[in-house]
Design a protein around this motif. Structure first.
Motif, mmCIF file in Angstrom:
data_model
loop_
_atom_site.group_PDB
_atom_site.id
_atom_site.type_symbol
_atom_site.label_atom_id
_atom_site.label_comp_id
_atom_site.label_asym_id
_atom_site.label_seq_id
_atom_site.Cartn_x
_atom_site.Cartn_y
_atom_site.Cartn_z
ATOM 1 N N TYR A 111 0.687 -0.867 0.055
ATOM 2 C CA TYR A 111 -0.130 0.235 -0.384
ATOM 3 C C TYR A 111 1.315 1.418 0.089
ATOM 4 C CZ TYR A 111 -3.607 2.939 1.501
ATOM 5 O OH TYR A 111 -5.024 4.345 1.377
ATOM 6 N N PHE A 112 2.362 1.132 0.211
ATOM 7 C CA PHE A 112 2.494 2.342 1.079
ATOM 8 C C PHE A 112 4.005 2.050 0.027
ATOM 9 C CE2 PHE A 112 0.713 2.402 5.156
ATOM 10 C CZ PHE A 112 -0.252 3.269 4.619
ATOM 11 N N VAL A 113 3.936 2.695 -1.015
ATOM 12 C CA VAL A 113 5.016 1.499 -2.142
ATOM 13 C C VAL A 113 6.049 2.040 -2.120
ATOM 14 C CG1 VAL A 113 5.387 1.100 -4.797
ATOM 15 C CG2 VAL A 113 3.291 0.741 -3.960
ATOM 16 N N GLY A 114 5.990 3.854 -2.072
ATOM 17 C CA GLY A 114 7.398 4.617 -1.988
ATOM 18 C C GLY A 114 8.166 3.880 -0.544
ATOM 19 N N TYR A 115 7.646 3.186 0.013
ATOM 20 C CA TYR A 115 8.383 3.138 1.541
ATOM 21 C C TYR A 115 8.789 1.403 1.904
ATOM 22 C CZ TYR A 115 6.814 7.514 3.213
ATOM 23 O OH TYR A 115 6.590 9.290 3.152
ATOM 24 N N GLY A 116 9.459 1.051 0.713
ATOM 25 C CA GLY A 116 9.506 -0.747 0.158
ATOM 26 C C GLY A 116 10.351 -1.055 1.332
ATOM 27 N N LEU A 117 11.457 -0.091 1.352
ATOM 28 C CA LEU A 117 12.689 -0.496 1.757
ATOM 29 C C LEU A 117 12.971 -0.184 3.172
ATOM 30 C CD1 LEU A 117 16.016 -1.218 1.429
ATOM 31 C CD2 LEU A 117 16.223 1.297 1.272
ATOM 32 N N LEU A 118 12.163 0.899 4.131
ATOM 33 C CA LEU A 118 11.605 0.374 5.461
ATOM 34 C C LEU A 118 10.993 -0.494 5.776
ATOM 35 C CD1 LEU A 118 11.953 2.333 7.963
ATOM 36 C CD2 LEU A 118 9.721 3.417 7.048
ATOM 37 N N PHE A 119 9.664 -0.654 5.300
ATOM 38 C CA PHE A 119 9.059 -2.016 5.916
ATOM 39 C C PHE A 119 9.845 -2.890 5.708
ATOM 40 C CE2 PHE A 119 5.102 0.440 4.816
ATOM 41 C CZ PHE A 119 5.281 0.447 5.401
ATOM 42 N N TRP A 120 11.016 -3.324 4.588
ATOM 43 C CA TRP A 120 12.102 -4.363 4.370
ATOM 44 C C TRP A 120 12.790 -5.116 5.364
ATOM 45 C CZ3 TRP A 120 16.787 -6.234 3.870
ATOM 46 C CH2 TRP A 120 17.190 -7.116 2.866
ATOM 47 N N ALA A 121 13.233 -3.210 5.778
ATOM 48 C CA ALA A 121 14.145 -3.064 7.132
ATOM 49 C C ALA A 121 13.772 -3.999 8.280
ATOM 50 C CB ALA A 121 14.953 -1.551 7.490
ATOM 51 N N LEU A 122 12.476 -3.478 8.254
ATOM 52 C CA LEU A 122 11.997 -3.723 9.314
ATOM 53 C C LEU A 122 10.971 -5.317 9.955
ATOM 54 C CD1 LEU A 122 8.924 -1.095 9.149
ATOM 55 C CD2 LEU A 122 10.161 -0.795 11.476
ATOM 56 N N GLY A 123 11.030 -5.514 8.672
ATOM 57 C CA GLY A 123 9.900 -6.520 8.708
ATOM 58 C C GLY A 123 11.480 -7.888 9.219
ATOM 59 N N PHE A 124 12.761 -8.102 7.729
ATOM 60 C CA PHE A 124 13.322 -8.946 7.747
ATOM 61 C C PHE A 124 15.085 -8.193 9.054
ATOM 62 C CE2 PHE A 124 12.487 -10.009 3.622
ATOM 63 C CZ PHE A 124 12.051 -10.760 3.697
ATOM 64 N N GLY A 125 14.772 -7.094 9.363
ATOM 65 C CA GLY A 125 15.615 -7.069 10.150
ATOM 66 C C GLY A 125 15.232 -6.964 11.438
ATOM 67 N N VAL A 126 14.514 -5.685 12.025
ATOM 68 C CA VAL A 126 13.959 -6.084 13.599
ATOM 69 C C VAL A 126 13.397 -7.075 13.814
ATOM 70 C CG1 VAL A 126 12.351 -4.571 14.844
ATOM 71 C CG2 VAL A 126 13.919 -3.401 12.960
ATOM 72 N N LEU A 127 12.323 -7.211 12.530
ATOM 73 C CA LEU A 127 11.072 -8.452 13.556
ATOM 74 C C LEU A 127 12.176 -9.351 13.436
ATOM 75 C CD1 LEU A 127 7.878 -8.619 11.339
ATOM 76 C CD2 LEU A 127 8.769 -7.953 13.979
ATOM 77 N N HIS A 128 13.240 -9.800 12.740
ATOM 78 C CA HIS A 128 14.251 -11.179 13.009
ATOM 79 C C HIS A 128 14.856 -10.966 14.386
ATOM 80 C CE1 HIS A 128 14.417 -12.911 8.629
ATOM 81 N NE2 HIS A 128 13.917 -13.840 9.258
ATOM 82 N N ILE A 129 15.695 -10.309 14.715
ATOM 83 C CA ILE A 129 15.817 -9.264 15.984
ATOM 84 C C ILE A 129 15.284 -9.533 17.125
ATOM 85 C CG2 ILE A 129 17.333 -7.652 17.365
ATOM 86 C CD1 ILE A 129 18.446 -6.824 14.832
ATOM 87 N N ILE A 130 13.429 -9.434 16.731
ATOM 88 C CA ILE A 130 12.851 -9.552 18.298
ATOM 89 C C ILE A 130 12.710 -11.117 18.316
ATOM 90 C CG2 ILE A 130 10.602 -9.095 19.033
ATOM 91 C CD1 ILE A 130 10.619 -6.231 17.275
ATOM 92 N N TYR A 131 12.334 -11.219 17.264
ATOM 93 C CA TYR A 131 11.994 -12.649 16.967
ATOM 94 C C TYR A 131 13.388 -13.734 17.911
ATOM 95 C CZ TYR A 131 12.382 -18.008 14.704
ATOM 96 O OH TYR A 131 12.865 -19.271 14.858
ATOM 97 N N GLY A 132 14.686 -13.468 16.940
ATOM 98 C CA GLY A 132 15.914 -14.137 17.894
ATOM 99 C C GLY A 132 16.338 -14.216 19.554
ATOM 100 N N VAL A 133 15.672 -13.055 20.114
ATOM 101 C CA VAL A 133 15.731 -12.105 21.163
ATOM 102 C C VAL A 133 14.776 -13.427 22.116
ATOM 103 C CG1 VAL A 133 15.353 -10.960 23.236
ATOM 104 C CG2 VAL A 133 16.820 -10.074 20.592
ATOM 105 N N ARG A 134 13.357 -13.191 22.021
ATOM 106 C CA ARG A 134 12.691 -13.854 22.374
ATOM 107 C C ARG A 134 13.158 -15.458 22.274
ATOM 108 N NH1 ARG A 134 7.046 -14.989 23.946
ATOM 109 N NH2 ARG A 134 6.078 -16.776 23.108
#
Length: 205
Positions: A175-198
């Motif tokens: 939906y927010f096509v212009g922010y694809g790189l930001l969402f990519w960083a959140l998904g593959f970066g931040v979520l993975h770190i949170i998942y790994g810590v948990r």
């Protein structure tokens, strides 16, 4: 006394059933390292595609065939490094818990993971070659999330939750096509770190 022994026996039986039906050697550290690698990759990708506008003084997206080639190479390097880290830390956990790294459950996990990943990868490559660059980041998140959900029945329940969050982020990114790189960083970066810590705190891995 008999009641405590009965509960201990039930716990042992449950652990044996879990080990025989699910791949439980996933390492939290592999998720953390994969997330850090993804964030570094996202920053490098940002430097590739955003340049300073000489006249207006703001940063704008520039995509050329050379830039796209650089992004493909970068994505390949990130994927390889994340896989190497995942195998390394998962192998260490399997050795620590005396579990087999490669067995029937591992094969089922990988096969169910790879079907959506392969389909999504081919589709993303087609869109990229057709020039639909903005939709690639959302699609990678959606198909990766679907792959995790598809494989989650052969591993820990946390993987399913991670997959569903990846799908949700991918849909938002579409939906927010212009922010694809930001969402990519959140998904593959931040979520993975949170998942790994948990995972590390819960399972000590």
């Amino acid at each position: 006394m008999n009641k405590e022994k009965y509960l201990d026996d039930l716990k042992e039986i449950r652990e044996i059933m879990d080990k025989s039906s699910r791949f439980i050697s996933l390492s939290g550290m592999s998720g953390i390292v994969a997330g850090v690698i993804a964030l570094i990759g996202a920053y490098i990708a940002y430097t590739y595609i955003y340049v300073d506008h000489a006249f207006f003084g703001y940063r704008m997206v520039i995509l050329t065939p050379q830039t796209i080639s650089q992004l493909l190479i970068l994505a390949t390097v990130i994927l390889v490094l994340a896989l190497v880290a995942g195998v390394f830390f998962t192998k260490k956990k399997a050795e620590k818990t005396k579990q087999k790294l490669w067995d029937l459950q591992t094969k089922r996990l990988i096969s169910n993971l790879m079907i959506p990943l392969a389909a999504g990868g081919i589709l993303c490559l087609i869109f990229l070659l057709r020039g639909y660059v903005g939709i690639v980041a959302p699609l990678t998140l959606v198909f990766y999330g679907l792959a995790l959900v598809n494989a989650s029945k052969y591993t820990l329940s946390e993987v399913r939750a991670l997959g569903l969050m990846q799908v949700a982020l991918g849909l938002l990114a579409a939906y927010f096509v212009g922010y694809g790189l930001l969402f990519w960083a959140l998904g593959f970066g931040v979520l993975h770190i949170i998942y790994g810590v948990r995972m590390h705190l819960k399972y000590g891995s």
